[in-house]
Design a protein around this motif. Sequence first.
Motif, PDB file in Angstrom:
ATOM      1  N   LEU A  73       0.835  -1.210   0.000  1.00 58.03           N
ATOM      2  CA  LEU A  73       0.000   0.000   0.000  1.00 58.03           C
ATOM      3  C   LEU A  73       0.866   1.255   0.000  1.00 58.03           C
ATOM      4  N   ALA A  77      -1.108   4.606  -2.014  1.00 54.30           N
ATOM      5  CA  ALA A  77      -2.566   4.655  -1.903  1.00 54.30           C
ATOM      6  C   ALA A  77      -2.960   5.850  -1.043  1.00 54.30           C
ATOM      7  N   GLN A 133      -8.742   6.909  -2.214  1.00 53.52           N
ATOM      8  CA  GLN A 133      -8.857   5.608  -2.874  1.00 53.52           C
ATOM      9  C   GLN A 133      -9.412   4.560  -1.914  1.00 53.52           C
TER      10      GLN A 133
END
Length: 167
Positions: free
Chosen positions: A33, A38, A42
């Motif tokens: 991640l 991210a 999102q």
Amino acid sequence: MASSQLINDYRQWLTFQRQEQLSREHQGISQRLEDARASAGQVLQAYRSMAEKASTQGACYRTLFLRERNNNESLPCEGWLFVRRVLSEESSTRVRVTLLETFTLEDGIIAPGDKPARKLTLEIYDKLNMDKGMRTEVRVDCLDTQQDYHFITLLDAVRGDLRPHLK
């Protein structure tokens, strides 16, 4: 050694093996991640999708999260999340969920229904990480219990048969 003691030792060993597996899995997903950069936006979209599927199909999603122990050490736990609602205000995003825990080091593997489901509020936000050169990383933490934090919910691990255990 008595056979019952041997079986107990084996079960304890399996529990420790599972704990190590969850630790590696949580760490690996966290790193992916972070590498993907991210954002909270999102992750918010993913939780909205989970909430929609929960309401229409009764979908529950596998989640890993850290739990801080009395000695300030954190170990991953596992469970299934039923996402009830996503509340998004100006700069705050909260998610109402029901958590069915399925593994903790203390309890080992927990069958659905053996431990009562907990209704929680999670918060999604971007956390500034000074150790990584002022990079942000997305976090999902529990507001109800400060010991439970850094939730990672997997979109590809879904069950639709847990609704009876969510009460």
